[in-house]
Design a protein around this motif. Structure first.
Motif, PDB file in Angstrom:
ATOM      1  N   GLY A 236       0.829  -1.255  -0.128  1.00  0.00           N
ATOM      2  CA  GLY A 236       0.007   0.095  -0.084  1.00  0.00           C
ATOM      3  C   GLY A 236       0.773   1.128  -0.121  1.00  0.00           C
ATOM      4  O   GLY A 236       1.766   1.433  -0.824  1.00  0.00           O
ATOM      5  N   ASP A 237       0.686   2.017   0.940  1.00  0.00           N
ATOM      6  CA  ASP A 237       1.366   3.438   0.910  1.00  0.00           C
ATOM      7  C   ASP A 237       2.519   3.279   2.072  1.00  0.00           C
ATOM      8  O   ASP A 237       3.337   4.197   2.269  1.00  0.00           O
ATOM      9  CB  ASP A 237       0.395   4.528   1.620  1.00  0.00           C
ATOM     10  CG  ASP A 237      -0.661   4.953   0.489  1.00  0.00           C
ATOM     11  OD1 ASP A 237      -0.260   4.813  -0.784  1.00  0.00           O
ATOM     12  OD2 ASP A 237      -1.649   5.253   0.708  1.00  0.00           O
ATOM     13  N   GLY A 238       2.691   2.118   2.560  1.00  0.00           N
ATOM     14  CA  GLY A 238       3.823   1.805   3.792  1.00  0.00           C
ATOM     15  C   GLY A 238       4.932   1.160   3.207  1.00  0.00           C
ATOM     16  O   GLY A 238       5.094   0.280   2.203  1.00  0.00           O
ATOM     17  N   TRP A 239       5.954   1.563   4.236  1.00  0.00           N
ATOM     18  CA  TRP A 239       7.347   0.721   3.808  1.00  0.00           C
ATOM     19  C   TRP A 239       7.735   0.392   5.279  1.00  0.00           C
ATOM     20  O   TRP A 239       7.728   0.930   6.025  1.00  0.00           O
ATOM     21  CB  TRP A 239       8.418   1.618   3.219  1.00  0.00           C
ATOM     22  CG  TRP A 239       8.225   2.003   1.575  1.00  0.00           C
ATOM     23  CD1 TRP A 239       7.433   2.991   1.250  1.00  0.00           C
ATOM     24  CD2 TRP A 239       8.579   1.085   0.696  1.00  0.00           C
ATOM     25  NE1 TRP A 239       7.417   2.788  -0.253  1.00  0.00           N
ATOM     26  CE2 TRP A 239       8.089   1.850  -0.582  1.00  0.00           C
ATOM     27  CE3 TRP A 239       9.095   0.004   0.470  1.00  0.00           C
ATOM     28  CZ2 TRP A 239       8.231   1.327  -1.940  1.00  0.00           C
ATOM     29  CZ3 TRP A 239       9.434  -0.517  -0.903  1.00  0.00           C
ATOM     30  CH2 TRP A 239       8.997   0.034  -2.151  1.00  0.00           C
TER      31      TRP A 239
END
Length: 518
Positions: A109-112
């Motif tokens: 998604g938008d996370g790392w």
């Protein structure tokens, strides 16, 4: 968490996003099969990593690999993939000797996740033209019954290098030193390969060992698998009859200039204190012979034709001392012989401390796995003598251990030390330095002991290649044994690099019709 609880949790969360990127972390990163990637033998090495998270259901859908070069430049590559084992190298191939740093992070998604630790990767010598050194052999010393020769050279270094790399291999075995300091912790190098096709070399960072002024380069050469006995008595020189060294020391200085010192006709050879060495029969050492004194009576080396096969970097872990077991007791046999008991069958060496002996006194150590009627039981060894002998130097205290042999044993009969004490005797366990990955424990002590026996047996038989036994006159890599045992081996220890290297040797020796050696 029980299996039922895990199943219930999975059912309750079906169709929902699992795991949290913020909770995940990269626990480990590897290049090919290495956690320390010095002298990697491929230009486009594959990367692997493990992910730690509190949630077993964590998944990622992409990863990013960041690369930094020594010139300060940076690159990154984002790959849409859930792979994490031996993923392809996404950058330009490395050049020989090139040094880079990499780390990895994964995302969804938008996370790392946070990046992994930084792994430094340095390529070895990837092309035959990178080798400027010659293969050198003693001109007349070093016959089969001459003992282990020393091949040496002294050089002058005007400026201390900022980086020094030693690339080294041998026909036979070698132990290399610089200014009297042993290089690395590896033993029985370069190991056993299909010598007619492939010869493994090692890469060492020796920056701390190279000083200004006189630098003494020394290598002691042993018979090993290349020239020593294999299987039955008299079956020696299976691959060649001359020991030889190939070594290339490369020095890089602060201004960027380099100097290469390789084995060539300027090297010399002399005798060492190792009078006899064989993997099966053992080693005889005269400790009164000092290397410096012997080297005053030396001879030039002979430059041999270039090696005809491929010089390859190692793919698996080196052979090292992996454990030390003290003697549990000293037994007195009915014959009066003194026998050290280590309480466990193992593969390796005996390390013995002797005090206040006279010069020339003889100490003999014989090895066996069992006792027969209270005496050392050597019948199962068949023709293997498994005997190490030492002529003492007469120092106040001497530590005795061999260099170019190994034995399978629980018991060691020691003669020549009448006041033998258990605290002066250790067993040094040697084998390929494989990481433990699997364990088994039950409520049954006998079953647990059986399992531990399997682990000890594997440790003893995974010594540079998977063998059938470590003690008698065989110790060969029969393909049938490892075919049966491979699943267990892969559960117990990380054998990925170990078996990859061995399978390449097996493939090199395949016959034209595809048949493999047994």
């Amino acid at each position: 968490m029980t299996i039922d609880e895990m199943a219930a949790r999975a059912a309750a969360g079906a169709g929902e996003e699992t795991g949290s990127v913020s909770e995940a972390r990269i626990d480990e990163i590897r290049c090919e099969y290495e956690t320390e990637a010095l002298g990697i033998g491929v230009a486009s090495p594959r990367l692997s990593w493990t992910i730690g998270t509190e949630d077993a259901g964590f998944e990622f859908d992409r990863y990013e690999i960041e690369l930094a070069r020594d010139d300060g430049s940076h690159e990154s590559a984002i790959v849409e993939s859930r792979d994490q084992v031996l993923v392809p190298w996404p950058f330009a191939p490395l050049r020989s000797r090139e040094r880079v740093s990499v780390n990895v992070r994964v995302g969804r998604g938008d996370g790392w996740t946070a990046p992994s630790r930084t792994l430094v990767i340095e390529a070895g010598l990837l092309e035959p033209a990178d080798w400027s050194a010659d293969l050198v052999s003693p001109a007349s010393l070093g016959d089969l019954d001459d003992g282990a020769p020393i091949v040496f050279r002294d050089v002058e270094v005007d400026e201390r290098p900022v980086r020094a790399r030693l690339y080294v291999t041998a026909l036979g075995l070698y132990e290399f030193s610089i200014n009297g300091q042993r290089v690395g912790e590896d033993i029985l190098t370069p190991g056993w390969t299909a010598y007619q096709h492939r010869l493994r070399y090692q890469t060492y960072d020796v920056t701390e060992l190279v000083t200004t002024g006189a630098v003494a380069l020394r290598a002691v050469l042993g018979n090993g698998w290349y020239r020593g006995q294999l299987v039955w008595p008299g079956n020696r020189s299976s691959y060649g009859d001359r020991l030889a060294l190939l070594a290339q020391l490369e020095l890089t200085f602060a201004d960027g200039t380099t100097t290469t010192i390789g084995t060539d006709a300027d090297w010399h050879a002399c005798r060492s204190g190792i009078l006899r060495d064989d993997l099966y029969d053992g080693q005889s050492t005269d400790r009164r012979i000092r290397d410096d004194a012997a080297c005053r009576r030396s001879e030039p080396v002979e430059v041999l034709p270039p090696y005809g096969g491929a010089l390859v970097a190692r793919t698996g872990p080196p052979v090292r001392i992996t454990q030390t077991l003290p003697a549990t007791r000293i037994l007195t046999a009915p014959s009066g012989a003194l026998i050290a008991d280590f309480g466990q069958n193992l593969v390796g060496w005996v390390r013995l401390r002797v005090r206040n002996a006279s010069p020339g006194e003889r100490v003999t150590i014989r090895h066996a796995e069992v006792l027969e009627h209270g005496e050392l039981g050597t019948r199962p060894l068949r023709s293997a003598k498994a005997t190490n002998e030492y002529l003492l130097a007469g120092d106040a205290e001497e530590t005795l251990q061999p260099t170019f042999t190994f034995s399978g044993f629980r018991y060691a009969e020691i003669s020549g030390v009448p006041d033998l004490r258990a605290e002066d005797v250790d067993a040094l366990v040697i084998g390929s330095d494989l990481e433990r990955t699997g364990w088994f424990v039950s409520s049954d002590p006998d079953l647990n002991r059986l399992h531990e026996n399997v682990v000890w047996s594997m440790r003893g038989n995974f010594l540079d290649l998977p063998t059938d036994c470590p003690q008698r006159d065989e110790r060969l890599g029969w393909t049938g044994d490892i075919q049966v045992f491979a699943p267990t081996a892969a559960f117990l220890l990380d054998v990925s690099g170990f078996l990859a290297g061995w399978l390449r040797d097996l493939a090199a020796e395949q016959k034209p019709d595809g048949e493999c050696p047994t």
